[in-house]
Design an enzyme around this catalytic site. Structure first.
Site, PDB file in Angstrom:
ATOM      1  N   CYS A 303      15.302  49.486  35.907  1.00  0.00           N
ATOM      2  CA  CYS A 303      14.249  48.972  35.027  1.00  0.00           C
ATOM      3  C   CYS A 303      14.742  48.701  33.605  1.00  0.00           C
ATOM      4  CB  CYS A 303      13.049  49.913  35.022  1.00  0.00           C
ATOM      5  SG  CYS A 303      13.370  51.565  34.348  1.00  0.00           S
ATOM      6  N   HIS A 351       9.876  54.593  32.907  1.00  0.00           N
ATOM      7  CA  HIS A 351       9.869  53.241  33.483  1.00  0.00           C
ATOM      8  C   HIS A 351       9.481  52.238  32.406  1.00  0.00           C
ATOM      9  CE1 HIS A 351       9.957  50.337  36.697  1.00  0.00           C
ATOM     10  NE2 HIS A 351       8.770  49.884  36.343  1.00  0.00           N
ATOM     11  N   HIS A 363       9.368  43.417  36.236  1.00  0.00           N
ATOM     12  CA  HIS A 363      10.079  44.689  36.192  1.00  0.00           C
ATOM     13  C   HIS A 363      10.869  44.910  37.483  1.00  0.00           C
ATOM     14  CE1 HIS A 363       6.960  47.441  38.420  1.00  0.00           C
ATOM     15  NE2 HIS A 363       6.861  46.213  38.846  1.00  0.00           N
TER      16      HIS A 363
END
Length: 391
Positions: A303, A351, A363
């Protein structure tokens, strides 16, 4: 007269009380029934599907957290290795200079020997354990020529600097070893969490996996609904701002404050929009590439590796990890999020995605998935930690 009362046989009821033999049998029966009752739920010990889903999600999040630690350790290891290499090169260079200084002193010793000088000062100096020890015990410097003194000064300086750099290199090597150990630990943690998640999923039946897919679909539908709601709110807010700006421009024009006033409503930080467009163009080009923990492209990403690479394409350098990226810009309210902003998730900031507008982001979700567009509410509204504008 003899009594006619008969003795009562054992094992009969007396005033509602059982004799020991019957009581023992009754207690045994109760115990067996109790054991059966306690054993009955054993067949239902298997966790529910919801519990399995939560456990798997938790494991993936823990893996992401461990991945960030791995990324940080990897970055630290790389920096430390570079420092060690630099120090070792410096030590080698200084050792060469030290040898040259020693050779020059040796030439003085040879000259003294050939000429039969009474005091082999330079030779004696070279045989001392340390130059300074020798100076402290004798008056050697007073008996040397000017050239000899310069050569000795250079030798002492080179020896001192070489020893200093060797100590620094030794310490850095120890730090490098610690960093490498941390890297191995973080890597093992990621692998263990992912293996646990795979094991849980492997135990599900086909029917259970289908039910999980249905639950996930419902979650995505709810996330899309929330994204649409945010998009409407942001559109209304943008319209209100534009109307306010137009009214302000109209008021300025009617008051005759300047015939050259502009009615443009372009934001003052339009340069951000230009950079954001480049970052988003890069991110969109990565859609479909696999998530791989620790990866920074070009074939795969995790990520924070994706967001770092996207903004690098726009000329902005971001740190490697999510918990560093969250501090690499200005925090803005979610209602004011603009394309290009970074959206962070969970209390431990494990994240991140790049906002593209209308409640959506690009993402790299988790292992086993691919870079994709998805609602920022993919894991519920409460999962959103913050929004950061990085440039």
């Amino acid at each position: 007269m003899a009594s006619h009362r008969k003795s009562r046989p054992t094992g009969t009821r007396v005033a509602g009380i059982r004799t020991p033999a019957l009581a023992t049998a009754a207690l045994t029966s109760v115990a067996l029934l109790s054991q059966s009752a306690n054993a009955a739920p054993a067949a239902d010990d298997k966790p529910s599907l919801e519990e399995v889903e939560k456990k798997v999600d938790d494991l993936y999040r823990q893996a992401e957290s461990a991945t960030d630690k791995y990324n940080a350790a990897k970055e630290k290891t790389a920096k430390q290795r570079k420092r060690v290499d630099t120090l070792l090169d410096d030590v080698a260079e200084r050792t060469q200079k030290l040898n040259e200084a020693r050779e020059e002193l040796g030439s003085f010793a040879s000259a003294q020997y050939r000429t039969g000088a009474a005091a082999p000062d330079t030779a004696t100096f070279l045989l001392a354990d340390t130059p300074q020890d020798y100076f402290d015990q004798t008056q050697l410097m007073d008996r040397m020529t000017g050239r000899q003194k310069v050569a000795v000064d250079d030798y002492v300086t080179q020896q001192s600097e070489t020893m200093k750099k060797r100590r620094e290199a030794t310490e850095s090597l120890g730090t490098l070893t610690d960093a490498q150990d941390g890297l191995k630990t973080a890597k093992a943690t990621v692998q263990r969490k992912l293996a646990d998640a795979r094991e849980l999923m492997s135990k599900l039946t086909a029917e259970e996996k289908a039910r999980l897919a249905a639950i996930e679909k419902e979650k995505q539908a709810e996330a899309a609904r929330k994204a649409d709601e945010l998009a409407r709110q942001q559109a209304a807010q943008q319209k209100a701002q534009e109307e306010a700006a137009q009214q302000q421009d109209s008021g300025s024009s009617s008051s005759g404050s300047g015939s050259g006033s502009s009615s443009s409503t372009a934001p003052a930080d339009s340069s951000y929009g230009t950079k954001a467009d480049k970052a988003l163009a890069f991110a969109r080009a990565q859609i479909g590439k696999p998530y791989v923990w620790g990866a920074v492209g070009p074939g795969s990403y995790d990520c924070s590796g994706l967001t770092q690479a996207a903004w690098k394409a726009a000329g902005v350098t971001l740190p490697r990890t999510t918990y560093d990226q969250v501090n690499a810009g200005t925090t803005v309210p979610l209602s004011q999020a603009r394309p290009g902003d970074l959206v962070f998730f969970y209390d431990d900031v494990t994240h991140v995605g790049i906002y593209i507008g209308n409640g959506m982001m690009i993402h790299a979700p988790k292992p086993g998935t691919y870079v994709r567009e998805e609602s920022i509410y993919y894991d519920g509204e409460s999962a959103i930690h913050s929004v950061v504008r990085p440039a």
